[in-house]
Design a protein around this motif. Structure first.
Motif, PDB file in Angstrom:
ATOM      1  N   GLY A 195       4.026   1.153  11.920  1.00 32.03           N
ATOM      2  CA  GLY A 195       3.256   1.148  13.160  1.00 32.03           C
ATOM      3  C   GLY A 195       2.251   2.279  13.244  1.00 32.03           C
ATOM      4  O   GLY A 195       1.219   2.153  13.903  1.00 32.03           O
ATOM      5  N   ALA A 196       2.543   3.382  12.577  1.00 28.54           N
ATOM      6  CA  ALA A 196       1.619   4.517  12.552  1.00 28.54           C
ATOM      7  C   ALA A 196       0.466   4.299  11.591  1.00 28.54           C
ATOM      8  O   ALA A 196      -0.425   5.138  11.474  1.00 28.54           O
ATOM      9  CB  ALA A 196       2.372   5.789  12.184  1.00 28.54           C
ATOM     10  N   GLY A 197       0.481   3.153  10.884  1.00 29.30           N
ATOM     11  CA  GLY A 197      -0.626   2.822   9.997  1.00 29.30           C
ATOM     12  C   GLY A 197      -0.442   3.215   8.554  1.00 29.30           C
ATOM     13  O   GLY A 197      -1.382   3.150   7.767  1.00 29.30           O
ATOM     14  N   LEU A 198       0.765   3.610   8.151  1.00 26.27           N
ATOM     15  CA  LEU A 198       0.989   4.020   6.774  1.00 26.27           C
ATOM     16  C   LEU A 198       1.138   2.804   5.866  1.00 26.27           C
ATOM     17  O   LEU A 198       1.687   1.774   6.270  1.00 26.27           O
ATOM     18  CB  LEU A 198       2.242   4.890   6.667  1.00 26.27           C
ATOM     19  N   SER A 199       0.663   2.935   4.646  1.00 28.76           N
ATOM     20  CA  SER A 199       0.827   1.891   3.634  1.00 28.76           C
ATOM     21  C   SER A 199       2.239   1.972   3.068  1.00 28.76           C
ATOM     22  O   SER A 199       2.976   2.936   3.315  1.00 28.76           O
ATOM     23  CB  SER A 199      -0.185   2.078   2.511  1.00 28.76           C
ATOM     24  N   ASN A 200       2.626   0.971   2.281  1.00 29.74           N
ATOM     25  CA  ASN A 200       3.951   1.000   1.656  1.00 29.74           C
ATOM     26  C   ASN A 200       4.128   2.238   0.784  1.00 29.74           C
ATOM     27  O   ASN A 200       5.195   2.853   0.768  1.00 29.74           O
ATOM     28  CB  ASN A 200       4.162  -0.260   0.809  1.00 29.74           C
ATOM     29  N   ALA A 201       3.083   2.595   0.046  1.00 30.18           N
ATOM     30  CA  ALA A 201       3.164   3.769  -0.824  1.00 30.18           C
ATOM     31  C   ALA A 201       3.371   5.041  -0.007  1.00 30.18           C
ATOM     32  O   ALA A 201       4.162   5.917  -0.380  1.00 30.18           O
ATOM     33  CB  ALA A 201       1.899   3.881  -1.671  1.00 30.18           C
ATOM     34  N   GLU A 202       2.668   5.153   1.109  1.00 30.19           N
ATOM     35  CA  GLU A 202       2.812   6.340   1.957  1.00 30.19           C
ATOM     36  C   GLU A 202       4.180   6.389   2.626  1.00 30.19           C
ATOM     37  O   GLU A 202       4.778   7.462   2.761  1.00 30.19           O
ATOM     38  CB  GLU A 202       1.707   6.348   3.012  1.00 30.19           C
ATOM     39  N   ILE A 203       4.697   5.234   3.037  1.00 28.70           N
ATOM     40  CA  ILE A 203       6.040   5.184   3.615  1.00 28.70           C
ATOM     41  C   ILE A 203       7.066   5.605   2.566  1.00 28.70           C
ATOM     42  O   ILE A 203       8.012   6.359   2.855  1.00 28.70           O
ATOM     43  CB  ILE A 203       6.360   3.771   4.143  1.00 28.70           C
ATOM     44  N   ALA A 204       6.885   5.139   1.347  1.00 30.51           N
ATOM     45  CA  ALA A 204       7.802   5.495   0.267  1.00 30.51           C
ATOM     46  C   ALA A 204       7.827   7.002   0.043  1.00 30.51           C
ATOM     47  O   ALA A 204       8.900   7.611  -0.112  1.00 30.51           O
ATOM     48  CB  ALA A 204       7.395   4.778  -1.024  1.00 30.51           C
ATOM     49  N   GLN A 205       6.666   7.625   0.059  1.00 30.49           N
ATOM     50  CA  GLN A 205       6.593   9.079  -0.109  1.00 30.49           C
ATOM     51  C   GLN A 205       7.273   9.796   1.049  1.00 30.49           C
ATOM     52  O   GLN A 205       8.005  10.771   0.849  1.00 30.49           O
ATOM     53  CB  GLN A 205       5.134   9.519  -0.217  1.00 30.49           C
ATOM     54  N   ARG A 206       7.043   9.324   2.249  1.00 27.85           N
ATOM     55  CA  ARG A 206       7.602   9.970   3.439  1.00 27.85           C
ATOM     56  C   ARG A 206       9.131   9.886   3.469  1.00 27.85           C
ATOM     57  O   ARG A 206       9.808  10.831   3.882  1.00 27.85           O
ATOM     58  CB  ARG A 206       7.017   9.321   4.691  1.00 27.85           C
ATOM     59  N   LEU A 207       9.678   8.750   3.039  1.00 28.26           N
ATOM     60  CA  LEU A 207      11.122   8.525   3.119  1.00 28.26           C
ATOM     61  C   LEU A 207      11.838   8.750   1.784  1.00 28.26           C
ATOM     62  O   LEU A 207      13.050   8.512   1.689  1.00 28.26           O
ATOM     63  CB  LEU A 207      11.397   7.094   3.609  1.00 28.26           C
ATOM     64  N   PHE A 208      11.087   9.194   0.767  1.00 25.72           N
ATOM     65  CA  PHE A 208      11.659   9.466  -0.557  1.00 25.72           C
ATOM     66  C   PHE A 208      12.325   8.212  -1.127  1.00 25.72           C
ATOM     67  O   PHE A 208      13.461   8.230  -1.609  1.00 25.72           O
ATOM     68  CB  PHE A 208      12.665  10.624  -0.486  1.00 25.72           C
ATOM     69  N   LEU A 209      11.601   7.099  -1.060  1.00 27.07           N
ATOM     70  CA  LEU A 209      12.054   5.829  -1.598  1.00 27.07           C
ATOM     71  C   LEU A 209      11.051   5.333  -2.622  1.00 27.07           C
ATOM     72  O   LEU A 209       9.907   5.790  -2.662  1.00 27.07           O
ATOM     73  CB  LEU A 209      12.184   4.784  -0.477  1.00 27.07           C
ATOM     74  N   VAL A 210      11.459   4.382  -3.451  1.00 27.23           N
ATOM     75  CA  VAL A 210      10.499   3.753  -4.348  1.00 27.23           C
ATOM     76  C   VAL A 210       9.747   2.690  -3.550  1.00 27.23           C
ATOM     77  O   VAL A 210      10.270   2.139  -2.574  1.00 27.23           O
ATOM     78  CB  VAL A 210      11.182   3.124  -5.578  1.00 27.23           C
ATOM     79  N   GLU A 211       8.518   2.388  -3.973  1.00 27.29           N
ATOM     80  CA  GLU A 211       7.675   1.475  -3.208  1.00 27.29           C
ATOM     81  C   GLU A 211       8.281   0.075  -3.111  1.00 27.29           C
ATOM     82  O   GLU A 211       8.155  -0.599  -2.092  1.00 27.29           O
ATOM     83  CB  GLU A 211       6.284   1.412  -3.833  1.00 27.29           C
ATOM     84  N   GLY A 212       8.969  -0.367  -4.167  1.00 29.14           N
ATOM     85  CA  GLY A 212       9.595  -1.681  -4.136  1.00 29.14           C
ATOM     86  C   GLY A 212      10.662  -1.781  -3.058  1.00 29.14           C
ATOM     87  O   GLY A 212      10.826  -2.832  -2.419  1.00 29.14           O
ATOM     88  N   THR A 213      11.387  -0.692  -2.846  1.00 26.91           N
ATOM     89  CA  THR A 213      12.410  -0.675  -1.790  1.00 26.91           C
ATOM     90  C   THR A 213      11.768  -0.762  -0.417  1.00 26.91           C
ATOM     91  O   THR A 213      12.246  -1.479   0.469  1.00 26.91           O
ATOM     92  CB  THR A 213      13.262   0.610  -1.895  1.00 26.91           C
ATOM     93  N   VAL A 214      10.654  -0.054  -0.233  1.00 27.11           N
ATOM     94  CA  VAL A 214       9.936  -0.119   1.038  1.00 27.11           C
ATOM     95  C   VAL A 214       9.436  -1.536   1.293  1.00 27.11           C
ATOM     96  O   VAL A 214       9.539  -2.061   2.415  1.00 27.11           O
ATOM     97  CB  VAL A 214       8.759   0.876   1.066  1.00 27.11           C
ATOM     98  N   LYS A 215       8.898  -2.168   0.267  1.00 27.30           N
ATOM     99  CA  LYS A 215       8.420  -3.540   0.407  1.00 27.30           C
ATOM    100  C   LYS A 215       9.550  -4.459   0.868  1.00 27.30           C
ATOM    101  O   LYS A 215       9.359  -5.328   1.730  1.00 27.30           O
ATOM    102  CB  LYS A 215       7.841  -4.030  -0.911  1.00 27.30           C
ATOM    103  N   ALA A 216      10.746  -4.259   0.307  1.00 26.10           N
ATOM    104  CA  ALA A 216      11.895  -5.074   0.705  1.00 26.10           C
ATOM    105  C   ALA A 216      12.268  -4.798   2.162  1.00 26.10           C
ATOM    106  O   ALA A 216      12.591  -5.737   2.912  1.00 26.10           O
ATOM    107  CB  ALA A 216      13.082  -4.782  -0.205  1.00 26.10           C
ATOM    108  N   TYR A 217      12.209  -3.531   2.568  1.00 32.79           N
ATOM    109  CA  TYR A 217      12.494  -3.187   3.966  1.00 32.79           C
ATOM    110  C   TYR A 217      11.481  -3.834   4.900  1.00 32.79           C
ATOM    111  O   TYR A 217      11.836  -4.373   5.952  1.00 32.79           O
ATOM    112  CB  TYR A 217      12.485  -1.669   4.162  1.00 32.79           C
ATOM    113  N   VAL A 218      10.202  -3.771   4.524  1.00 27.55           N
ATOM    114  CA  VAL A 218       9.161  -4.362   5.374  1.00 27.55           C
ATOM    115  C   VAL A 218       9.392  -5.865   5.526  1.00 27.55           C
ATOM    116  O   VAL A 218       9.304  -6.408   6.630  1.00 27.55           O
ATOM    117  CB  VAL A 218       7.757  -4.079   4.801  1.00 27.55           C
TER     118      VAL A 218
END
Length: 221
Positions: free
Chosen positions: A171-194
């Motif tokens: 909601g804050a406008g972050l991309s999957n890659a930026e969310i992954a960096q913020r939460l210390f996750l891999v981008e694929g995991t963030v994509k699954a969460y989204v």
């Protein structure tokens, strides 16, 4: 294979965008155009899955070309790619049925993600553009805003704590890659969460999910 038309009046820009798209084996640029009229004709001739259009082009601008493509060849998705992020451009492009609005100054990964989303029938906005749309759609005061907030809070109540974190950052406008960096996750995991968040909220795309996040109070106003 996602078949793409690329339209921009600057040859160097077309070459740069084509080079970025060429890094993904699932994308094939089947035609190029230097103005809006050429773009419309190229879509008629090549029937691409996605037309990527710059806004400011001679003879017919990208917004007009996109509207014509959506009117006459609705099977082709339209993505607007530009340096301009004024609200009037965003509103007109989305109102004419564009599937995406991406900024040339954005992360190249956003371009590829946006094209893939458009090809699959989903909407995709550059995170900076999404923030502006969310703020506009969520503006307002009084009972209507309170009712929307109540509904949104009920929607997000089904999410896990981690899903709430992901939704708030989305909601804050972050991309999957930026969310992954913020939460210390891999981008694929963030994509699954989204994907899980979209399903559980019952929304179609990231923009609708971001609006829910905004109205539920997960994003600072």
């Amino acid at each position: 294979m996602i078949r793409v038309l690329l339209a921009d009046d600057e040859a160097m820009v077309r070459a740069g965008v084509k080079a970025i798209l060429g890094t993904d084996d699932e994308i094939d640029v089947v035609a190029e155009a230097a103005d809006g009229l050429e773009a419309v004709e190229a879509v008629r001739r090549h029937r691409p899955d996605v037309a990527v259009l710059d806004i400011r082009m001679p003879r017919m601008d990208g917004l007009a070309a996109g509207a014509e493509i959506r009117r006459t060849m609705p099977e082709t998705a339209v993505v607007i790619l530009t340096t301009f992020s004024e609200d009037a451009y965003i509103a007109r492009a989305l109102g004419d049925g564009a599937s995406g609005f991406l900024l040339k100054s954005g992360d190249p990964r956003e371009l590829i993600a946006g094209l893939k989303a458009a090809a699959e029938g989903a909407a995709y906005l550059s995170p900076r553009v999404a923030q502006r749309v969310i703020a506009e759609l969520s503006s307002g005061s009084g009972g209507g805003a309170m009712a929307r907030a109540a509904v949104a809070k009920e929607q997000v109540a089904v999410l896990s704590p981690r899903e709430l974190e992901v939704l708030g950052l989305l909601g804050a406008g972050l991309s999957n890659a930026e969310i992954a960096q913020r939460l210390f996750l891999v981008e694929g995991t963030v994509k699954a969460y989204v994907s899980a968040v979209l399903l559980r909220l019952g929304v179609r795309n990231r923009v609708q999910a971001a609006i829910v996040a905004y109205e539920a109070g997960l994003v600072a106003r």
